[in-house]
Design a protein around this motif. Structure first.
Motif, mmCIF file in Angstrom:
data_model
loop_
_atom_site.group_PDB
_atom_site.id
_atom_site.type_symbol
_atom_site.label_atom_id
_atom_site.label_comp_id
_atom_site.label_asym_id
_atom_site.label_seq_id
_atom_site.Cartn_x
_atom_site.Cartn_y
_atom_site.Cartn_z
ATOM 1 N N ARG A 16 15.119 7.868 49.447
ATOM 2 C CA ARG A 16 15.637 9.119 49.102
ATOM 3 C C ARG A 16 14.812 10.314 49.380
ATOM 4 N NH1 ARG A 16 18.050 13.434 47.843
ATOM 5 N NH2 ARG A 16 18.688 14.012 45.590
ATOM 6 N N GLN A 49 19.208 4.143 46.263
ATOM 7 C CA GLN A 49 18.014 5.000 45.742
ATOM 8 C C GLN A 49 17.098 4.253 44.966
ATOM 9 O OE1 GLN A 49 19.425 8.632 44.128
ATOM 10 N NE2 GLN A 49 17.386 9.096 43.392
ATOM 11 N N ASP A 67 30.698 10.848 42.363
ATOM 12 C CA ASP A 67 29.567 11.676 42.865
ATOM 13 C C ASP A 67 30.450 12.725 43.803
ATOM 14 O OD1 ASP A 67 30.937 9.794 44.734
ATOM 15 O OD2 ASP A 67 29.274 8.835 45.386
ATOM 16 N N GLN A 104 27.250 13.275 39.473
ATOM 17 C CA GLN A 104 26.757 11.888 39.732
ATOM 18 C C GLN A 104 26.863 11.244 38.266
ATOM 19 O OE1 GLN A 104 22.702 12.330 40.731
ATOM 20 N NE2 GLN A 104 22.399 14.365 39.713
ATOM 21 N N ASN A 107 26.900 12.458 47.917
ATOM 22 C CA ASN A 107 25.933 13.556 48.053
ATOM 23 C C ASN A 107 24.489 13.341 48.213
ATOM 24 O OD1 ASN A 107 24.822 13.248 45.182
ATOM 25 N ND2 ASN A 107 26.951 13.308 44.652
ATOM 26 N N LYS A 108 24.025 12.160 48.465
ATOM 27 C CA LYS A 108 22.736 11.863 48.868
ATOM 28 C C LYS A 108 22.464 11.288 50.244
ATOM 29 C CE LYS A 108 21.580 11.324 43.965
ATOM 30 N NZ LYS A 108 23.015 11.427 43.447
ATOM 31 N N TYR A 137 16.069 17.871 49.891
ATOM 32 C CA TYR A 137 17.278 17.656 49.329
ATOM 33 C C TYR A 137 18.312 17.957 50.401
ATOM 34 C CZ TYR A 137 15.386 17.823 44.602
ATOM 35 O OH TYR A 137 14.685 17.589 43.305
ATOM 36 N N GLU A 142 21.429 17.423 50.626
ATOM 37 C CA GLU A 142 22.838 18.101 50.165
ATOM 38 C C GLU A 142 22.611 19.639 50.071
ATOM 39 O OE1 GLU A 142 20.474 16.778 46.272
ATOM 40 O OE2 GLU A 142 20.552 16.337 48.300
#
Length: 676
Positions: free
Chosen positions: A115, A655, A235, A269, A103-104, A138, A140
């Motif tokens: 990130r 990250q 995640d 997460q 999701n990142k 962001y 996501e």
């Protein structure tokens, strides 16, 4: 934390470079044959004539833009099999895309990837989705209904003269289709090993003679990835989104667009956080709730053939509830611009902007924000003049942004761009620009514990300290480019750049002090503007139709860099020296098409607060995506896609803090779409 390393198989690397060599030979020998082939569907000259608006906030041909511009079309996205905006961005040269976990993503242009890449400005239909909280995006929750995308315009290099602060290394503008182009219905569904289930619909129509509209809704659920050390990463995530768009024409020569979106999702997460017991780091599973929405109105009026005005206002809100940070944010943004001709040579555009951003971080567990809530204001104005010479064969563009923000005060961001149309098929351009990146709310007002360890029997906790007295990061960029478009079957676009960065943010070791109340040592990591850097490189985009049924697209990027720090800080991360992408479109029959996408990403580094040497090396990798589509009948298509097919899994990025090493797996999905 242990982490296994698997270097890219040398045989696979050799295969990739052999394929690239064969591709170049094949396309050059096949060029003469392609010149005699009528293949309207693959017209590259038409692609270079696509009108882009992100360079100068006015419509102009891509081939005549004095900037490193790349356009990803809706058909490019569909044929690639990409299921998200970040994955689609991998097509562009000079864009660094790395998936951190399920999701990142980390996305940036020309290096400094992370990130939250602070030097990349991202917009949807001109609405900024850059968050002031972290100076980043962001990804996501930065999403649209992909079938409604008209194009994605990507500017590598500064765009600050037009777009303002934070448009430093690049600008990405995701532009959706006019509602007049989306009448009728469309439904799509897919299922797969990672893309567990995805479904969406869109329906549009007319409201009288001068207005059209559409509505859409989509759901997507993605499965969890696997830790590099083995085991589930925890995640997985799902999100729902809906929206609308209304376009209406008014007499005389004016139009109004009203559009909006809502989203709500849950993101799982496993956070790797400071703990109270040895070894003072532990994994804490959590569910993040995300929700938000936006509404935007844009009015334009044509005053004459050489003059027009536009006004845009939007409001957006987002709420994010997670252990790391609990955030509630509201933004109000209003922009005005006026374009007019002055005489026969000058095309002037000027405008002004006001932005209000209100936030509330109450309830954050890990991050200590002081003050918990605040309201920031931004005021700006810009002016730009495009001057034509020699019957428009030479165009000189001069302009500057004048901006005031609550963090660094008044900033000036000028640029000079020159375009020379040497002939119909040869275009040369050059540019010199200044751009700034202003500090984020977290950098200015937050204290964040990031790592725990032990020293002489005492717990040691490292924490990021804020700095309320920061300067803006500054970039001075020099660029040049060449475009060669001899006809419908071949195009070449080359750009070179040199970037000189000053006053870069960096966290360095500060004071260590003893807390007698809790019997612990606290290691401060202090934020400063003491770093400098330079980067330079080249980017190439080559398209060719080698036969009536085959099209190739090659993208290559070379990025080099060096740092010149006033103190010995390790911040050498986020740069990938070599990147290459080779896409092939093959029309097998009248109704069946195959798309292949081979990508190579060179070695890079990530900064990890929990890794002993701070800077962690990430191996290069080679991957292949395939998509097979069958148009069963007009409007109905079934498709099968495979992604990352050459390996079971591979690591792309890590990250900066709070997450573990997660591999991106091989995946397969099948789907169906229907237009009516």
């Amino acid at each position: 934390m242990e982490r296994k390393q698997t270097a890219l198989n040398p045989v696979l690397k050799q295969i990739f470079f052999q394929i690239a060599a064969i591709f170049i030979i094949f396309t050059l020998t096949g060029y003469a044959e392609a010149q005699a082939t009528d293949l309207t569907a693959f017209s590259l000259e038409e692609l270079m004539d696509v009108k882009v608006t992100s360079v100068n906030k006015k419509s102009q041909r891509l081939s005549e833009s004095a900037a490193a511009v790349f356009v990803i079309t809706r058909e490019d996205i569909r044929r690639s099999g990409a299921t998200s905006i970040p994955d689609a961005l991998r097509m562009a040269p000079g864009v660094n895309v790395a998936r951190i976990d399920a999701n990142k993503w980390a996305v940036n242009c020309r290096g400094f990837n992370s990130r939250f890449s602070p030097s990349l400005l991202v917009l949807i239909d001109g609405r900024s989705v850059y968050t002031p909280s972290f100076s980043g995006v962001y990804w996501e929750v930065t999403d649209v209904f992909l079938e409604d995308v008209d194009r994605i315009e990507i500017i590598r290099g500064p765009g600050a003269t037009i777009w303002g602060a934070n448009a430093v290394n690049g600008v990405i503008n995701i532009i959706t289709r006019h509602s007049n182009e989306t009448r009728g219905g469309y439904v799509e569904a897919r299922m797969g090993t990672v893309e567990k289930n995805m479904a969406g619909f869109r329906y549009g129509g007319a409201a009288g003679a001068d207005a059209t509209w559409r509505i859409y809704g989509k759901h997507q659920a993605r499965d969890e990835f696997e830790l590099d050390s083995g085991g589930d990463a925890g995640d997985d995530w799902q999100i729902n989104q809906a929206g609308f768009r209304l376009d209406k024409d008014f007499a005389p020569a004016s139009s109004l667009t009203l559009q909006g979106d809502l989203y709500d999702g849950r993101i799982h997460q496993d956070l790797y956080l400071v703990s109270e017991s040895s070894p003072y780091m532990d994994v804490f599973p959590e569910t993040t709730r995300v929700s938000g929405g936006n509404i935007m109105a844009r009015w334009t009026k044509t005053l004459s053939g050489t003059s027009e005005v536009a006004f845009q206002v939007y409001y957006d809100a987002m709420r994010r509830s997670e252990d790391f940070i609990n955030e509630d944010r509201h933004n109000l943004d209003a922009q005005f611009q006026h374009r007019f001709a002055l005489g026969t040579r000058n095309d002037i555009i000027w405008g002004a902007r006001f932005r209000l951003s209100d936030d509330d971080f109450a309830g954050s567990i890990i991050t200590d924000m002081d003050p918990e809530s605040t309201t920031d204001y931004l005021y700006s104005a810009f002016i730009q003049d495009e001057i034509s010479f020699l019957n428009d064969r030479i165009k000189l563009t001069l302009g500057s942004k004048f901006e005031h923000n609550d963090y660094t005060g008044f900033e000036i961001q000028p640029s000079t761009r020159l375009m020379w149309s040497a002939s119909k098929h040869h275009k040369v351009w050059a540019a010199v620009s200044r751009a700034v990146r202003i500090p984020s709310r977290v950098e200015t007002d937050a204290v964040v514990p990031v790592y725990g360890s032990e020293y002489n029997g005492l717990p040691v906790y490292a924490r990021f300290l804020n700095n309320k007295d920061q300067d803006a990061e500054v970039l001075l960029a020099c660029e040049a480019g060449y475009r060669f478009i001899p006809g419908h079957k071949f195009s070449l676009d080359v750009a070179i750049f040199f970037n000189d960065y000053d006053k870069l943010r960096v966290y360095g070791p500060g004071a260590r002090h003893y807390d007698p109340v809790h019997n612990i040592l606290i290691q401060d990591l202090e934020l400063s503007n003491l770093s400098k850097a330079s980067s330079w490189g080249a980017e190439l985009a080559l398209d060719i139709v080698s036969s009536e049924k085959i099209k190739w697209s090659l993208a290559y990027s070379l990025t080099l860099h060096e740092f010149n720090d006033e103190r010995d800080f390790k911040i050498d991360f986020g740069f990938t020296k070599h990147q290459a992408s080779l896409r092939g479109e093959f029309k097998l029959t009248r109704d069946i098409g195959l798309n292949a996408w081979l990508r190579y990403v060179g070695k890079t580094r990530a900064t990890c607060s929990f890794y002993s040497d701070a800077i962690y090396p990430i191996d290069d990798y080679l991957t292949l995506d395939l998509r097979l589509g069958w148009k069963v009948k007009p409007g109905l298509e079934v498709f099968l896609a495979g992604q990352n097919l050459l390996e079971d899994s591979h690591l792309e990025f890590v990250q900066e803090a709070f997450s573990r090493f997660v591999d991106v797996p091989r995946s397969v999905y099948a789907g169906v779409s229907y237009k009516f």
